[in-house]
Design an enzyme around this catalytic site. Structure first.
Site, PDB file in Angstrom:
ATOM      1  N   ASN A 187      39.154  42.979  51.639  1.00 16.86           N
ATOM      2  CA  ASN A 187      37.775  42.361  51.125  1.00 16.86           C
ATOM      3  C   ASN A 187      36.911  42.225  51.583  1.00 16.86           C
ATOM      4  O   ASN A 187      36.617  41.255  52.316  1.00 16.86           O
ATOM      5  CB  ASN A 187      38.466  41.056  49.278  1.00 16.86           C
ATOM      6  N   THR A 229      37.741  36.365  41.932  1.00 14.66           N
ATOM      7  CA  THR A 229      36.129  35.959  41.694  1.00 14.66           C
ATOM      8  C   THR A 229      35.606  36.357  40.538  1.00 14.66           C
ATOM      9  O   THR A 229      34.642  35.421  40.157  1.00 14.66           O
ATOM     10  CB  THR A 229      35.988  36.028  43.229  1.00 14.66           C
ATOM     11  N   SER A 251      37.832  35.004  48.116  1.00 13.10           N
ATOM     12  CA  SER A 251      38.416  33.170  48.661  1.00 13.10           C
ATOM     13  C   SER A 251      38.919  32.617  49.080  1.00 13.10           C
ATOM     14  O   SER A 251      40.608  33.702  49.489  1.00 13.10           O
ATOM     15  CB  SER A 251      37.818  33.132  47.088  1.00 13.10           C
ATOM     16  N   SER A 309      43.487  39.658  47.670  1.00 20.65           N
ATOM     17  CA  SER A 309      41.902  39.750  47.861  1.00 20.65           C
ATOM     18  C   SER A 309      41.586  41.108  47.652  1.00 20.65           C
ATOM     19  O   SER A 309      42.190  42.016  47.762  1.00 20.65           O
ATOM     20  CB  SER A 309      42.393  39.350  49.896  1.00 20.65           C
ATOM     21  N   GLY A 310      40.262  40.842  46.929  1.00 20.76           N
ATOM     22  CA  GLY A 310      39.853  42.966  46.656  1.00 20.76           C
ATOM     23  C   GLY A 310      40.345  42.619  45.243  1.00 20.76           C
ATOM     24  O   GLY A 310      39.632  43.412  44.704  1.00 20.76           O
ATOM     25  N   GLY A 363      46.789  35.264  45.882  1.00 20.85           N
ATOM     26  CA  GLY A 363      47.760  37.116  45.139  1.00 20.85           C
ATOM     27  C   GLY A 363      49.085  36.356  46.400  1.00 20.85           C
ATOM     28  O   GLY A 363      49.270  35.942  47.687  1.00 20.85           O
TER      29      GLY A 363
END
Length: 588
Positions: free
Chosen positions: A119, A77, A123, A72-73, A333
Protein backbone atom coordinates in the site's frame (compact mmCIF):
# COMPACT_ATOMS: atom_id res chain seq x y z
CA UNK A 1 -20.78 -7.19 -8.04
CA UNK A 2 -17.12 -6.21 -8.20
CA UNK A 3 -17.06 -6.49 -12.00
CA UNK A 4 -20.06 -4.15 -12.10
CA UNK A 5 -18.26 -1.62 -9.82
CA UNK A 6 -20.58 -2.42 -6.92
CA UNK A 7 -17.98 -2.42 -4.16
CA UNK A 8 -20.28 -2.53 -1.09
CA UNK A 9 -22.41 -5.42 0.10
CA UNK A 10 -23.86 -6.63 3.39
CA UNK A 11 -23.39 -9.97 5.08
CA UNK A 12 -25.87 -9.72 7.93
CA UNK A 13 -24.83 -6.67 9.95
CA UNK A 14 -21.36 -6.47 8.34
CA UNK A 15 -20.63 -4.10 5.46
CA UNK A 16 -18.02 -5.57 3.13
CA UNK A 17 -16.07 -2.95 1.18
CA UNK A 18 -13.78 -3.90 -1.71
CA UNK A 19 -11.13 -1.38 -2.77
CA UNK A 20 -11.84 -0.60 -6.48
CA UNK A 21 -8.44 1.09 -7.02
CA UNK A 22 -10.23 3.67 -9.17
CA UNK A 23 -12.55 6.63 -8.66
CA UNK A 24 -16.22 5.59 -8.86
CA UNK A 25 -17.62 8.98 -7.76
CA UNK A 26 -19.09 7.39 -4.65
CA UNK A 27 -18.08 10.14 -2.22
CA UNK A 28 -19.40 13.29 -3.89
CA UNK A 29 -21.39 16.01 -2.11
CA UNK A 30 -24.39 14.87 -4.17
CA UNK A 31 -24.08 11.35 -2.75
CA UNK A 32 -23.73 12.72 0.78
CA UNK A 33 -27.02 14.61 0.36
CA UNK A 34 -28.73 11.50 -1.07
CA UNK A 35 -27.80 9.34 1.91
CA UNK A 36 -28.60 12.11 4.40
CA UNK A 37 -32.17 12.23 3.10
CA UNK A 38 -32.92 8.57 2.34
CA UNK A 39 -30.22 6.27 3.67
CA UNK A 40 -32.24 3.07 4.17
CA UNK A 41 -33.63 2.74 0.64
CA UNK A 42 -30.33 3.21 -1.22
CA UNK A 43 -27.56 0.85 -2.31
CA UNK A 44 -25.16 -0.39 0.43
CA UNK A 45 -22.59 2.29 1.26
CA UNK A 46 -20.40 3.24 4.23
CA UNK A 47 -22.50 6.42 4.40
CA UNK A 48 -25.37 4.17 5.56
CA UNK A 49 -23.26 2.97 8.49
CA UNK A 50 -22.25 6.54 9.40
CA UNK A 51 -25.85 7.73 9.03
CA UNK A 52 -27.22 4.93 11.24
CA UNK A 53 -24.58 5.59 13.90
CA UNK A 54 -25.39 9.32 13.96
CA UNK A 55 -29.18 8.82 14.14
CA UNK A 56 -29.00 6.04 16.74
CA UNK A 57 -26.68 8.10 18.94
CA UNK A 58 -29.27 10.87 19.02
CA UNK A 59 -32.30 8.56 19.21
CA UNK A 60 -31.14 6.15 21.94
CA UNK A 61 -28.53 8.36 23.65
CA UNK A 62 -26.02 5.49 23.49
CA UNK A 63 -22.49 5.86 22.17
CA UNK A 64 -21.70 4.21 18.82
CA UNK A 65 -18.55 2.64 17.38
CA UNK A 66 -17.69 1.95 13.74
CA UNK A 67 -14.95 -0.70 13.48
CA UNK A 68 -13.05 -0.43 10.20
CA UNK A 69 -10.62 -3.30 9.67
CA UNK A 70 -8.68 -4.94 6.86
CA UNK A 71 -5.12 -5.47 5.73
CA UNK A 72 -2.78 -2.83 4.36
CA UNK A 73 -4.13 -1.43 1.08
CA UNK A 74 -7.73 -2.52 1.64
CA UNK A 75 -8.96 1.06 2.05
CA UNK A 76 -9.30 1.53 5.84
CA UNK A 77 -7.73 4.99 6.03
CA UNK A 78 -9.73 6.30 3.07
CA UNK A 79 -12.97 4.84 4.49
CA UNK A 80 -12.28 6.50 7.86
CA UNK A 81 -11.66 9.81 6.10
CA UNK A 82 -14.99 9.53 4.21
CA UNK A 83 -16.93 8.63 7.38
CA UNK A 84 -15.53 11.70 9.16
CA UNK A 85 -16.44 13.89 6.17
CA UNK A 86 -20.01 12.51 6.18
CA UNK A 87 -20.43 13.09 9.92
CA UNK A 88 -19.17 16.67 9.65
CA UNK A 89 -21.77 17.24 6.92
CA UNK A 90 -24.53 15.97 9.24
CA UNK A 91 -23.48 18.40 11.98
CA UNK A 92 -26.18 21.08 12.30
CA UNK A 93 -24.43 24.12 13.77
CA UNK A 94 -21.31 24.57 11.66
CA UNK A 95 -18.17 25.79 13.44
CA UNK A 96 -14.38 25.63 13.12
CA UNK A 97 -14.40 22.30 15.00
CA UNK A 98 -15.66 20.31 11.99
CA UNK A 99 -12.85 21.66 9.81
CA UNK A 100 -10.29 21.01 12.55
CA UNK A 101 -11.46 17.37 12.88
CA UNK A 102 -11.01 16.92 9.11
CA UNK A 103 -7.62 18.71 9.14
CA UNK A 104 -6.24 16.35 11.80
CA UNK A 105 -6.08 13.66 9.10
CA UNK A 106 -3.29 15.09 6.89
CA UNK A 107 -1.16 15.66 10.01
CA UNK A 108 -1.59 12.10 11.30
CA UNK A 109 -1.03 10.65 7.83
CA UNK A 110 2.18 12.64 7.28
CA UNK A 111 3.72 11.42 10.54
CA UNK A 112 2.08 8.00 10.85
CA UNK A 113 1.69 6.67 7.30
CA UNK A 114 4.23 5.18 4.88
CA UNK A 115 4.54 3.28 1.63
CA UNK A 116 4.71 -0.49 2.16
CA UNK A 117 4.94 -3.31 -0.37
CA UNK A 118 1.14 -3.61 -0.18
CA UNK A 119 0.00 0.00 0.00
CA UNK A 120 1.34 3.44 -0.97
CA UNK A 121 -0.39 5.15 1.97
CA UNK A 122 -0.43 2.61 4.78
CA UNK A 123 -1.24 3.63 8.36
CA UNK A 124 1.63 2.35 10.47
CA UNK A 125 -0.35 2.81 13.69
CA UNK A 126 -3.86 2.13 14.93
CA UNK A 127 -6.24 4.89 15.92
CA UNK A 128 -9.55 5.24 17.72
CA UNK A 129 -11.20 8.56 16.88
CA UNK A 130 -14.05 9.72 19.11
CA UNK A 131 -16.22 12.28 17.32
CA UNK A 132 -18.06 14.04 20.15
CA UNK A 133 -21.62 15.13 19.30
CA UNK A 134 -24.13 17.20 21.25
CA UNK A 135 -27.40 18.78 20.12
CA UNK A 136 -26.93 17.41 16.59
CA UNK A 137 -23.52 19.08 16.26
CA UNK A 138 -19.88 18.01 16.45
CA UNK A 139 -18.35 19.88 19.36
CA UNK A 140 -15.06 18.02 19.88
CA UNK A 141 -12.85 15.05 19.11
CA UNK A 142 -10.38 12.76 20.87
CA UNK A 143 -7.79 10.54 19.17
CA UNK A 144 -6.16 7.53 20.79
CA UNK A 145 -3.25 5.90 18.94
CA UNK A 146 -1.73 2.41 19.16
CA UNK A 147 1.58 0.77 18.24
CA UNK A 148 3.37 3.27 16.02
CA UNK A 149 5.80 1.23 13.90
CA UNK A 150 8.98 2.92 15.17
CA UNK A 151 11.29 0.26 13.68
CA UNK A 152 10.45 1.71 10.23
CA UNK A 153 12.56 4.77 11.12
CA UNK A 154 15.80 2.86 10.97
CA UNK A 155 15.04 0.10 8.46
CA UNK A 156 12.63 -0.45 5.58
CA UNK A 157 12.17 -3.32 3.14
CA UNK A 158 13.39 -2.79 -0.41
CA UNK A 159 10.86 -0.61 -2.31
CA UNK A 160 9.25 0.53 0.95
CA UNK A 161 9.50 4.05 2.37
CA UNK A 162 10.05 5.63 5.73
CA UNK A 163 7.24 7.85 7.09
CA UNK A 164 5.83 10.35 4.57
CA UNK A 165 7.03 13.43 6.49
CA UNK A 166 10.69 12.80 5.55
CA UNK A 167 9.89 12.79 1.81
CA UNK A 168 7.56 15.77 2.12
CA UNK A 169 10.22 17.79 3.91
CA UNK A 170 12.95 16.86 1.41
CA UNK A 171 10.62 17.90 -1.43
CA UNK A 172 9.91 21.27 0.19
CA UNK A 173 11.52 24.67 -0.39
CA UNK A 174 12.47 25.03 3.29
CA UNK A 175 14.66 21.91 3.60
CA UNK A 176 17.91 23.93 3.60
CA UNK A 177 16.78 25.60 6.84
CA UNK A 178 17.27 22.18 8.47
CA UNK A 179 20.59 21.43 6.68
CA UNK A 180 18.92 18.83 4.45
CA UNK A 181 20.24 17.84 1.01
CA UNK A 182 19.00 15.07 -1.30
CA UNK A 183 17.30 11.71 -0.72
CA UNK A 184 20.35 9.68 -1.72
CA UNK A 185 22.33 11.33 1.10
CA UNK A 186 20.39 9.68 3.95
CA UNK A 187 20.90 6.15 5.27
CA UNK A 188 17.52 6.08 7.04
CA UNK A 189 15.90 6.53 3.58
CA UNK A 190 17.91 3.69 2.05
CA UNK A 191 19.81 6.45 0.18
CA UNK A 192 17.16 6.88 -2.51
CA UNK A 193 13.82 8.42 -3.38
CA UNK A 194 10.86 6.10 -3.92
CA UNK A 195 7.81 7.69 -5.53
CA UNK A 196 4.27 6.69 -4.55
CA UNK A 197 1.57 6.45 -7.20
CA UNK A 198 -1.16 7.82 -4.91
CA UNK A 199 0.98 10.32 -2.97
CA UNK A 200 2.18 13.78 -4.05
CA UNK A 201 4.86 14.75 -1.51
CA UNK A 202 5.09 18.43 -2.51
CA UNK A 203 1.33 18.94 -2.46
CA UNK A 204 0.95 16.96 0.78
CA UNK A 205 3.59 19.11 2.51
CA UNK A 206 1.57 22.23 1.62
CA UNK A 207 -1.56 20.53 2.99
CA UNK A 208 0.34 19.63 6.15
CA UNK A 209 1.42 23.25 6.71
CA UNK A 210 -2.19 24.43 6.19
CA UNK A 211 -3.47 21.76 8.58
CA UNK A 212 -0.89 22.78 11.22
CA UNK A 213 -2.11 26.37 10.96
CA UNK A 214 -5.82 25.44 11.19
CA UNK A 215 -5.11 23.15 14.17
CA UNK A 216 -3.42 25.99 16.06
CA UNK A 217 0.22 24.89 15.88
CA UNK A 218 2.26 28.10 16.16
CA UNK A 219 5.22 28.57 13.83
CA UNK A 220 7.85 28.04 16.53
CA UNK A 221 6.27 24.67 17.46
CA UNK A 222 6.13 23.58 13.80
CA UNK A 223 9.77 24.62 13.44
CA UNK A 224 10.72 22.54 16.49
CA UNK A 225 8.85 19.50 15.15
CA UNK A 226 10.56 19.75 11.76
CA UNK A 227 13.94 20.27 13.46
CA UNK A 228 13.50 17.01 15.38
CA UNK A 229 12.39 15.18 12.21
CA UNK A 230 15.44 16.51 10.34
CA UNK A 231 17.79 15.60 13.20
CA UNK A 232 16.70 11.96 12.82
CA UNK A 233 17.88 11.90 9.21
CA UNK A 234 21.22 13.39 10.27
CA UNK A 235 21.50 10.88 13.14
CA UNK A 236 21.34 8.05 10.61
CA UNK A 237 24.45 9.44 8.91
CA UNK A 238 26.63 9.72 12.03
CA UNK A 239 29.86 7.77 11.50
CA UNK A 240 30.64 5.16 14.16
CA UNK A 241 34.11 3.62 13.99
CA UNK A 242 34.99 -0.05 14.60
CA UNK A 243 35.97 0.70 18.20
CA UNK A 244 32.60 2.39 18.88
CA UNK A 245 33.77 6.01 18.66
CA UNK A 246 31.54 8.68 17.10
CA UNK A 247 33.38 10.77 14.52
CA UNK A 248 33.05 14.53 14.82
CA UNK A 249 31.45 15.29 11.43
CA UNK A 250 29.17 17.89 9.88
CA UNK A 251 26.18 15.60 10.45
CA UNK A 252 26.91 15.51 14.20
CA UNK A 253 27.07 19.30 14.22
CA UNK A 254 23.67 19.47 12.45
CA UNK A 255 22.09 17.19 15.07
CA UNK A 256 23.62 19.32 17.81
CA UNK A 257 22.24 22.55 16.29
CA UNK A 258 18.79 21.16 15.49
CA UNK A 259 18.29 19.70 18.97
CA UNK A 260 20.10 22.59 20.66
CA UNK A 261 22.42 20.22 22.57
CA UNK A 262 26.21 20.28 22.83
CA UNK A 263 28.11 17.75 20.71
CA UNK A 264 29.90 16.33 23.74
CA UNK A 265 26.64 15.54 25.57
CA UNK A 266 25.28 14.00 22.39
CA UNK A 267 28.35 11.80 21.93
CA UNK A 268 28.40 10.69 25.57
CA UNK A 269 24.71 9.81 25.59
CA UNK A 270 25.14 7.47 22.60
CA UNK A 271 28.58 5.92 23.14
CA UNK A 272 28.76 5.44 26.93
CA UNK A 273 26.77 3.64 29.58
CA UNK A 274 26.69 5.07 33.10
CA UNK A 275 26.25 2.97 36.25
CA UNK A 276 25.41 4.82 39.45
CA UNK A 277 26.75 3.39 42.72
CA UNK A 278 26.47 4.81 46.22
CA UNK A 279 29.89 6.45 45.89
CA UNK A 280 30.39 7.25 42.23
CA UNK A 281 29.20 7.10 38.64
CA UNK A 282 31.03 4.52 36.53
CA UNK A 283 31.42 5.39 32.83
CA UNK A 284 31.57 2.37 30.46
CA UNK A 285 32.50 2.71 26.79
CA UNK A 286 30.17 0.92 24.37
CA UNK A 287 31.40 -1.15 21.43
CA UNK A 288 30.31 -0.39 17.85
CA UNK A 289 27.24 -2.65 17.89
CA UNK A 290 25.87 -1.15 21.11
CA UNK A 291 26.67 2.42 20.04
CA UNK A 292 24.63 1.85 16.87
CA UNK A 293 21.79 0.43 18.99
CA UNK A 294 21.99 3.47 21.27
CA UNK A 295 21.92 5.84 18.27
CA UNK A 296 18.92 4.00 16.80
CA UNK A 297 17.09 4.02 20.14
CA UNK A 298 17.56 7.78 20.34
CA UNK A 299 16.17 8.24 16.81
CA UNK A 300 13.13 6.04 17.49
CA UNK A 301 12.39 7.64 20.86
CA UNK A 302 12.73 11.13 19.36
CA UNK A 303 10.19 10.34 16.67
CA UNK A 304 7.80 8.38 18.89
CA UNK A 305 7.61 11.16 21.47
CA UNK A 306 7.21 13.82 18.78
CA UNK A 307 4.30 11.81 17.31
CA UNK A 308 2.72 11.58 20.77
CA UNK A 309 3.21 15.32 21.26
CA UNK A 310 1.39 16.03 17.97
CA UNK A 311 -1.53 13.77 18.94
CA UNK A 312 -1.71 15.36 22.42
CA UNK A 313 -1.65 18.85 20.89
CA UNK A 314 -4.51 17.97 18.51
CA UNK A 315 -6.53 16.50 21.38
CA UNK A 316 -5.96 19.58 23.53
CA UNK A 317 -7.32 21.81 20.76
CA UNK A 318 -10.33 19.58 20.12
CA UNK A 319 -11.21 18.54 23.67
CA UNK A 320 -14.59 19.18 25.25
CA UNK A 321 -16.52 17.87 28.24
CA UNK A 322 -18.98 15.89 26.10
CA UNK A 323 -19.33 12.15 26.86
CA UNK A 324 -21.50 11.44 23.82
CA UNK A 325 -19.51 10.16 20.83
CA UNK A 326 -19.27 8.11 17.65
CA UNK A 327 -16.01 6.18 17.74
CA UNK A 328 -14.20 5.17 14.55
CA UNK A 329 -11.62 2.42 15.01
CA UNK A 330 -9.12 2.28 12.12
CA UNK A 331 -6.74 -0.51 12.99
CA UNK A 332 -4.35 -2.93 11.31
CA UNK A 333 -5.84 -6.18 10.03
CA UNK A 334 -4.63 -9.71 10.72
CA UNK A 335 -1.13 -10.33 9.28
CA UNK A 336 0.65 -13.50 8.22
CA UNK A 337 3.90 -13.23 6.22
CA UNK A 338 6.81 -15.57 5.48
CA UNK A 339 8.55 -14.03 8.50
CA UNK A 340 6.47 -12.74 11.41
CA UNK A 341 8.08 -10.90 14.31
CA UNK A 342 7.06 -9.02 17.47
CA UNK A 343 5.12 -6.40 15.45
CA UNK A 344 2.93 -9.07 13.79
CA UNK A 345 2.41 -10.76 17.15
CA UNK A 346 1.01 -7.51 18.66
CA UNK A 347 -1.12 -6.84 15.57
CA UNK A 348 -2.60 -10.36 15.59
CA UNK A 349 -3.17 -10.19 19.35
CA UNK A 350 -5.23 -7.05 18.68
CA UNK A 351 -7.25 -8.82 16.00
CA UNK A 352 -7.76 -11.85 18.24
CA UNK A 353 -9.23 -9.53 20.93
CA UNK A 354 -11.43 -7.76 18.38
CA UNK A 355 -12.58 -11.13 17.05
CA UNK A 356 -13.74 -12.20 20.52
CA UNK A 357 -15.71 -8.96 20.85
CA UNK A 358 -17.11 -9.52 17.34
CA UNK A 359 -18.12 -13.14 18.08
CA UNK A 360 -19.83 -12.18 21.33
CA UNK A 361 -21.73 -9.31 19.72
CA UNK A 362 -22.94 -11.32 16.70
CA UNK A 363 -23.90 -14.19 19.01
CA UNK A 364 -25.87 -11.82 21.26
CA UNK A 365 -27.74 -10.43 18.24
CA UNK A 366 -28.68 -13.96 17.19
CA UNK A 367 -29.72 -14.87 20.72
CA UNK A 368 -31.93 -11.77 20.95
CA UNK A 369 -33.59 -12.65 17.64
CA UNK A 370 -34.36 -16.21 18.80
CA UNK A 371 -35.71 -15.08 22.16
CA UNK A 372 -38.04 -12.62 20.41
CA UNK A 373 -39.36 -15.47 18.22
CA UNK A 374 -39.65 -17.90 21.15
CA UNK A 375 -37.27 -20.41 19.51
CA UNK A 376 -35.12 -22.80 21.58
CA UNK A 377 -31.53 -21.52 21.47
CA UNK A 378 -29.80 -23.78 23.97
CA UNK A 379 -28.35 -26.29 21.47
CA UNK A 380 -26.55 -23.69 19.33
CA UNK A 381 -22.82 -23.06 19.81
CA UNK A 382 -20.61 -20.44 18.17
CA UNK A 383 -16.90 -20.08 17.32
CA UNK A 384 -14.97 -19.27 20.50
CA UNK A 385 -11.35 -18.02 20.49
CA UNK A 386 -11.05 -17.53 24.25
CA UNK A 387 -8.50 -20.35 24.49
CA UNK A 388 -6.17 -18.53 22.09
CA UNK A 389 -6.53 -15.27 24.02
CA UNK A 390 -5.81 -17.06 27.30
CA UNK A 391 -2.59 -18.41 25.79
CA UNK A 392 -1.53 -14.87 24.87
CA UNK A 393 -2.69 -12.74 27.79
CA UNK A 394 -3.63 -15.20 30.55
CA UNK A 395 -1.95 -15.41 33.96
CA UNK A 396 0.85 -17.67 32.70
CA UNK A 397 0.53 -16.67 29.05
CA UNK A 398 2.98 -15.48 26.40
CA UNK A 399 2.94 -11.84 27.55
CA UNK A 400 3.69 -12.80 31.14
CA UNK A 401 6.52 -15.16 30.19
CA UNK A 402 8.04 -12.54 27.87
CA UNK A 403 7.78 -9.87 30.55
CA UNK A 404 9.56 -12.10 33.09
CA UNK A 405 12.34 -12.88 30.61
CA UNK A 406 12.78 -9.14 29.98
CA UNK A 407 13.38 -8.57 33.71
CA UNK A 408 16.35 -10.95 33.72
CA UNK A 409 19.71 -9.27 33.13
CA UNK A 410 20.82 -12.30 31.12
CA UNK A 411 17.49 -13.01 29.51
CA UNK A 412 17.43 -14.08 25.85
CA UNK A 413 14.93 -14.63 23.04
CA UNK A 414 15.72 -18.35 23.03
CA UNK A 415 15.24 -18.51 26.80
CA UNK A 416 11.77 -16.96 26.35
CA UNK A 417 10.86 -19.45 23.60
CA UNK A 418 12.00 -22.48 25.60
CA UNK A 419 10.09 -21.36 28.72
CA UNK A 420 6.99 -20.81 26.60
CA UNK A 421 6.97 -24.41 25.34
CA UNK A 422 7.78 -25.79 28.79
CA UNK A 423 4.81 -23.92 30.32
CA UNK A 424 2.32 -24.70 27.52
CA UNK A 425 3.53 -28.10 26.34
CA UNK A 426 -0.01 -29.51 26.02
CA UNK A 427 -1.78 -26.34 24.81
CA UNK A 428 -3.68 -27.00 21.58
CA UNK A 429 -3.26 -23.37 20.48
CA UNK A 430 0.56 -23.51 20.60
CA UNK A 431 2.64 -25.53 18.15
CA UNK A 432 6.33 -26.10 17.67
CA UNK A 433 8.50 -25.97 14.56
CA UNK A 434 10.85 -28.87 15.40
CA UNK A 435 13.61 -27.51 13.17
CA UNK A 436 13.59 -24.12 14.96
CA UNK A 437 12.25 -25.24 18.35
CA UNK A 438 14.02 -22.55 20.40
CA UNK A 439 13.63 -19.72 17.86
CA UNK A 440 10.01 -19.87 16.70
CA UNK A 441 6.52 -20.71 17.89
CA UNK A 442 3.20 -21.18 16.09
CA UNK A 443 -0.16 -19.90 17.34
CA UNK A 444 -3.47 -21.30 16.09
CA UNK A 445 -5.36 -18.03 15.59
CA UNK A 446 -9.03 -17.81 14.60
CA UNK A 447 -7.82 -17.02 11.05
CA UNK A 448 -5.28 -19.86 10.87
CA UNK A 449 -1.79 -20.82 12.06
CA UNK A 450 0.90 -18.13 12.19
CA UNK A 451 4.57 -18.85 12.89
CA UNK A 452 6.47 -16.17 14.84
CA UNK A 453 10.23 -15.70 14.79
CA UNK A 454 11.25 -14.68 18.33
CA UNK A 455 14.46 -12.95 17.22
CA UNK A 456 14.23 -9.45 18.71
CA UNK A 457 11.14 -10.15 20.84
CA UNK A 458 12.92 -9.27 24.08
CA UNK A 459 14.65 -6.05 22.94
CA UNK A 460 11.52 -4.74 21.16
CA UNK A 461 9.37 -5.51 24.17
CA UNK A 462 11.79 -3.73 26.54
CA UNK A 463 11.67 -0.55 24.44
CA UNK A 464 14.30 0.93 26.76
CA UNK A 465 16.90 3.59 26.21
CA UNK A 466 19.71 4.56 28.55
CA UNK A 467 19.12 6.94 31.47
CA UNK A 468 21.48 9.38 29.76
CA UNK A 469 19.34 9.43 26.63
CA UNK A 470 16.21 9.82 28.75
CA UNK A 471 17.72 12.91 30.34
CA UNK A 472 18.71 14.12 26.88
CA UNK A 473 15.17 13.64 25.56
CA UNK A 474 13.64 15.47 28.48
CA UNK A 475 15.85 18.48 27.83
CA UNK A 476 14.79 19.12 24.22
CA UNK A 477 11.04 18.81 24.00
CA UNK A 478 8.60 21.56 23.33
CA UNK A 479 6.40 21.20 26.40
CA UNK A 480 8.13 19.43 29.23
CA UNK A 481 4.99 18.03 30.86
CA UNK A 482 3.73 16.55 27.59
CA UNK A 483 7.00 15.08 26.43
CA UNK A 484 8.69 13.86 29.58
CA UNK A 485 9.91 10.28 29.25
CA UNK A 486 9.61 7.94 32.22
CA UNK A 487 12.71 6.26 33.60
CA UNK A 488 13.46 2.67 32.63
CA UNK A 489 13.05 1.57 36.26
CA UNK A 490 9.37 2.52 36.28
CA UNK A 491 8.62 1.80 32.62
CA UNK A 492 6.37 -1.13 31.74
CA UNK A 493 7.27 -3.37 28.82
CA UNK A 494 5.72 -2.49 25.48
CA UNK A 495 3.51 -5.61 25.40
CA UNK A 496 2.13 -4.96 28.90
CA UNK A 497 1.44 -1.30 28.01
CA UNK A 498 -0.32 -2.45 24.87
CA UNK A 499 -2.34 -5.11 26.74
CA UNK A 500 -3.61 -2.41 29.13
CA UNK A 501 -4.45 -0.09 26.23
CA UNK A 502 -6.25 -2.90 24.44
CA UNK A 503 -8.37 -3.79 27.48
CA UNK A 504 -9.43 -0.14 27.85
CA UNK A 505 -10.32 -0.06 24.14
CA UNK A 506 -12.38 -3.27 24.41
CA UNK A 507 -14.25 -1.92 27.45
CA UNK A 508 -14.97 1.28 25.53
CA UNK A 509 -16.33 -0.68 22.55
CA UNK A 510 -18.41 -2.93 24.85
CA UNK A 511 -20.23 0.15 26.17
CA UNK A 512 -21.27 1.21 22.65
CA UNK A 513 -23.42 -0.08 19.79
CA UNK A 514 -20.91 -1.39 17.23
CA UNK A 515 -20.99 -1.41 13.42
CA UNK A 516 -18.56 -3.41 11.31
CA UNK A 517 -16.90 -2.46 8.02
CA UNK A 518 -14.60 -5.13 6.61
CA UNK A 519 -12.29 -3.71 3.94
CA UNK A 520 -11.08 -6.18 1.31
CA UNK A 521 -8.20 -5.79 -1.13
CA UNK A 522 -9.06 -7.48 -4.49
CA UNK A 523 -5.41 -8.09 -5.48
CA UNK A 524 -1.84 -7.45 -4.35
CA UNK A 525 -0.90 -5.45 -7.46
CA UNK A 526 -3.04 -2.50 -6.34
CA UNK A 527 -4.69 -2.27 -9.76
CA UNK A 528 -8.33 -1.99 -10.79
CA UNK A 529 -10.42 -4.70 -12.47
CA UNK A 530 -8.40 -7.63 -11.12
CA UNK A 531 -10.15 -9.98 -8.68
CA UNK A 532 -7.86 -12.53 -7.03
CA UNK A 533 -10.27 -15.09 -5.54
CA UNK A 534 -7.67 -16.78 -3.35
CA UNK A 535 -6.52 -13.50 -1.75
CA UNK A 536 -10.10 -12.32 -1.27
CA UNK A 537 -11.02 -15.63 0.39
CA UNK A 538 -8.05 -15.29 2.76
CA UNK A 539 -9.18 -11.82 3.80
CA UNK A 540 -12.81 -12.91 4.25
CA UNK A 541 -11.48 -15.58 6.63
CA UNK A 542 -9.10 -13.19 8.44
CA UNK A 543 -11.82 -10.56 8.90
CA UNK A 544 -14.07 -12.95 10.85
CA UNK A 545 -16.91 -12.87 8.31
CA UNK A 546 -16.91 -16.68 8.08
CA UNK A 547 -17.25 -16.90 11.86
CA UNK A 548 -20.35 -14.70 11.70
CA UNK A 549 -21.81 -16.91 8.98
CA UNK A 550 -21.13 -20.01 11.13
CA UNK A 551 -23.14 -18.46 13.96
CA UNK A 552 -26.03 -17.83 11.57
CA UNK A 553 -25.85 -21.31 10.01
CA UNK A 554 -25.81 -23.00 13.43
CA UNK A 555 -29.47 -22.05 13.83
CA UNK A 556 -32.04 -20.95 11.26
CA UNK A 557 -30.18 -18.81 8.72
CA UNK A 558 -33.19 -18.01 6.50
CA UNK A 559 -35.65 -15.51 8.02
CA UNK A 560 -38.79 -13.84 6.64
CA UNK A 561 -41.24 -11.37 8.11
CA UNK A 562 -44.62 -13.13 8.39
CA UNK A 563 -46.33 -10.93 5.78
CA UNK A 564 -43.45 -11.38 3.31
CA UNK A 565 -43.50 -15.14 3.83
CA UNK A 566 -47.27 -15.33 3.29
CA UNK A 567 -47.04 -13.20 0.15
CA UNK A 568 -44.20 -15.27 -1.30
CA UNK A 569 -45.52 -18.77 -0.52
CA UNK A 570 -49.29 -18.26 -0.63
CA UNK A 571 -49.40 -19.95 -4.06
CA UNK A 572 -48.10 -23.17 -2.49
CA UNK A 573 -50.87 -23.08 0.11
CA UNK A 574 -53.46 -22.65 -2.67
CA UNK A 575 -51.92 -25.47 -4.71
CA UNK A 576 -51.83 -27.73 -1.64
CA UNK A 577 -55.52 -27.10 -0.88
CA UNK A 578 -56.54 -27.69 -4.55
CA UNK A 579 -54.46 -30.90 -4.65
CA UNK A 580 -56.01 -32.17 -1.40
CA UNK A 581 -59.54 -31.51 -2.73
CA UNK A 582 -58.73 -33.27 -6.02
CA UNK A 583 -57.42 -36.37 -4.22
CA UNK A 584 -60.42 -36.45 -1.90
CA UNK A 585 -62.92 -36.29 -4.79
CA UNK A 586 -61.11 -39.03 -6.73
CA UNK A 587 -60.87 -41.33 -3.72
CA UNK A 588 -64.59 -40.99 -3.14
Amino acid sequence: RYEEDVIYTYTGKILISINPFKDLNLFTDENINKYKNNSKNLEPHLYQIADAAYKNLLKFNKNQTILVSGESGAGKTYSTRCIIKYLTNLSKNKSDIENMVVQSNPILESFGNAKTLRNDNSSRFGKFIKIQIQNYSIIGCNIETYLLEKIRLIQQENDERNFHIFYQLLNSKIKTKYFLKNFEDYNFLNNRYIKCCDVDDKEDFDKLMTAFEIMGFKQDIVDKILSIVSSILHLGNIIITDDGNITDTEELLHVSNLLDISKNILIESMSYRFIKTSDEIIKIKLDKENTIKSRNSLAMKLYDNTFKFIVNFINENLKCGCESFIGILDIFGFESFDNNFFEQFCINYTNESLQEQFNNYIFKLEQKEYEMEGIDWSHITFPDNKGCLDLIEGRGGILKILDEECKLSRGTDKGFTNKLFKKHETNDYLKKNKKYASERFIISHYAGNVEYNTDGFRSKNLDHVSETILELLNSIYITQSDMEVSSRINAKSLAIQFKNQLHILMESIEDTSPYYIRCIKPNDKNVCELFDRIRVNQQIKYSGVLSAIKVSRAGYPIRFLKNDFTKRYNIIKKFYLDESLFLKENME
